[in-house]
Design an enzyme around this catalytic site. Structure first.
Site, PDB file in Angstrom:
ATOM      1  N   GLU A 102       0.734  -1.225   0.100  1.00 18.63           N
ATOM      2  CA  GLU A 102      -0.101  -0.081  -0.047  1.00 18.63           C
ATOM      3  C   GLU A 102       0.691   1.374  -0.061  1.00 18.63           C
ATOM      4  OE1 GLU A 102      -3.764  -0.009   2.480  1.00 18.63           O
ATOM      5  OE2 GLU A 102      -2.888  -1.917   3.182  1.00 18.63           O
TER       6      GLU A 102
ATOM      7  N   LYS B 265     -13.740  -0.266  -4.124  1.00 19.40           N
ATOM      8  CA  LYS B 265     -14.938   0.348  -3.244  1.00 19.40           C
ATOM      9  C   LYS B 265     -16.350   0.930  -3.921  1.00 19.40           C
ATOM     10  CE  LYS B 265     -12.381   0.342   1.189  1.00 19.40           C
ATOM     11  NZ  LYS B 265     -11.863   1.082   2.411  1.00 19.40           N
TER      12      LYS B 265
ATOM     13  N   HIS C  40       7.343 -26.562   5.500  1.00 18.62           N
ATOM     14  CA  HIS C  40       6.710 -27.710   5.062  1.00 18.62           C
ATOM     15  C   HIS C  40       5.739 -27.550   3.642  1.00 18.62           C
ATOM     16  CE1 HIS C  40       6.803 -29.424   9.229  1.00 18.62           C
ATOM     17  NE2 HIS C  40       6.751 -28.218   9.583  1.00 18.62           N
TER      18      HIS C  40
HETATM   19  C1  F6R Z   1      -5.843   2.211   3.267  1.00 15.26           C
HETATM   20  C2  F6R Z   1      -5.984   0.838   4.261  1.00 15.26           C
HETATM   21  C3  F6R Z   1      -7.064  -0.102   4.008  1.00 15.26           C
HETATM   22  C4  F6R Z   1      -8.183   0.006   4.649  1.00 15.26           C
HETATM   23  C5  F6R Z   1      -9.468  -0.941   4.081  1.00 15.26           C
HETATM   24  C6  F6R Z   1     -10.414  -1.015   5.166  1.00 15.26           C
HETATM   25  O1  F6R Z   1      -4.760   2.965   4.211  1.00 15.26           O
HETATM   26  O2  F6R Z   1      -4.991   0.784   4.877  1.00 15.26           O
HETATM   27  O3  F6R Z   1      -6.362  -1.477   4.161  1.00 15.26           O
HETATM   28  O4  F6R Z   1      -7.937  -0.077   6.056  1.00 15.26           O
HETATM   29  O5  F6R Z   1      -9.886  -0.852   2.913  1.00 15.26           O
HETATM   30  O6  F6R Z   1     -11.021   0.473   5.227  1.00 15.26           O
HETATM   31  P1  F6R Z   1     -11.395   0.870   6.575  1.00 15.26           P
HETATM   32  O7  F6R Z   1     -10.066   0.980   7.412  1.00 15.26           O
HETATM   33  O8  F6R Z   1     -11.749   2.300   6.460  1.00 15.26           O
HETATM   34  O9  F6R Z   1     -12.374   0.104   7.293  1.00 15.26           O
END
Ligand code: F6R
Length: 352
Positions: free
Chosen positions: A236, A347, A252
């Protein structure tokens, strides 16, 4: 490659100052302790099991809690990173629903199941749908500060879980987190941007990883969670593919996988082995036996060792070092560590 000792070049590559958030992590942990200790809780019975709901940078908080509870609590805990709760979650389960944004689909879905099962729920979030629903349902909401990317908020997300659970079971768990602060302050002071690469092992490791695919090996428990965190931060922040695995399990299966494609791995894959003072002596022996058998198949092999005592301390120590390495790797490559555009695109596409 960007010079990691050039602070004005760093500021250009990292306009949102992700590195500043990493440097300020010890203060975040301090504030998170206050938040966890101060939140209003109803009278909750000590649970017979704990489930932490959360994805990505929020879900790691459940893995941290699992490492913390592992050696000290008979209460089983699990992190749920998906839509479905395990069948054992019920009325006697304490469920932490964690989402930095409060709007993550999987977490909201499993939250609804937890409510239907009659579990005691505590939400940890900056707001969003999760805060609205939890407030409406009459559950406590641990409100954490907005304005960070979730993976820079591990302190805010994980520490209140430990503090709140300690309050519910009548144990001084918060004190265990407080004990980490001198170590984290030390890390912030010795790994920050002002410390030149000649004295800064995080900058030096990052520079070695430029144009390589990192494989991170830990040891089961804290080492495995740390290796996973390193992998996710490389993905990320540094925007590179990365892989993690852990001893003893990798003995393993994974060890066999370096016989073919050796030209590819030995020119492009860098192995980072995370070791801990508290490693099981048989894992120490396994690592010493295994590395000579496979090290020629990597472009380089690096070892990072934590001398911290205890599972939680070694986890935070290794994670903190890794967060610096991944951030410096991003910057060295000229890549902004903050945005995660593809996550947002997926998303949004799912929301339509
Ligand atoms: C972005 C990040 C992602 C979010 C994940 C869930 O920096 O680290 O892994 O954490 O998409 O989103 P939230 O944390 O808002 O529930």
């Amino acid at each position: 490659m960007i010079d990691l000792d050039d602070t004005s070049a760093i500021a250009k590559v990292d306009p949102d100052d992700f590195l500043g958030d990493v440097e300020a992590f010890p203060d975040q942990v301090r504030e998170a302790l206050d938040i966890g200790q101060g939140v209003d809780l109803p009278d909750l019975r000590p649970p017979s099991s704990v489930a932490v709901l959360g994805m990505g940078g929020s879900g790691i908080s459940g893995d941290v809690l699992g490492v913390f509870l592992g050696p000290r609590s008979p209460v089983p805990s699990a992190t749920v990173k998906g839509y479905e709760l395990p069948a054992w979650v019920g009325e006697d389960t304490l469920v932490f629903a964690t989402s930095y944004s409060g709007n993550t689909e999987e977490t909201l879905t499993s939250y609804e199941q937890a409510v239907e099962r009659g579990a005691s729920v505590v939400a940890v979030t900056t707001g969003g749908e999760l805060a609205d629903r939890a407030e409406l349902d009459g559950f406590p909401v641990v409100r954490i500060p907005p304005g960070l990317v979730p993976r820079a908020a591990m302190g805010y997300l994980a520490v209140p879980l430990i503090a709140v659970l300690g309050r519910i079971v009548g144990e001084s768990y918060a004190a265990k987190v407080e004990e980490l602060l001198p170590m984290l302050d030390e890390g912030s002071g010795s790994l920050g941007r002002k410390v030149p690469a000649s004295e800064n092992p995080a900058k030096r490791l990052a520079a070695k990883l430029v144009a390589r695919i990192p494989f991170i090996y830990g040891t089961s428990g804290a080492g495995e969670v740390a290796a996973y965190r390193w992998k996710c931060q490389f993905n990320e922040c540094s925007k590179v593919p990365a892989h993690h695995h852990s001893f003893p399990e990798l003995n393993h299966n994974e060890v066999v996988g370096f016989k073919e494609l050796t030209e590819l791995t030995s020119s492009s894959v860098a192995l980072v082995v995370l070791r801990r003072a508290g490693d099981h002596p048989r894992n120490d022996k396994r690592i010493d036996i295994t590395l000579p058998l496979i090290e020629d198949e990597f472009a380089l092999v690096e070892k990072v060792r934590s001398e911290a005592k205890g599972e939680l301390a070694s986890l935070f120590d290794l994670v903190y070092f890794g967060d610096f390495v991944a951030t410096y790797l991003a910057i060295a490559q000229g890549v902004d560590p903050s945005p995660t555009e593809i996550i947002s695109r997926v998303k949004s596409a799912l929301a339509t």
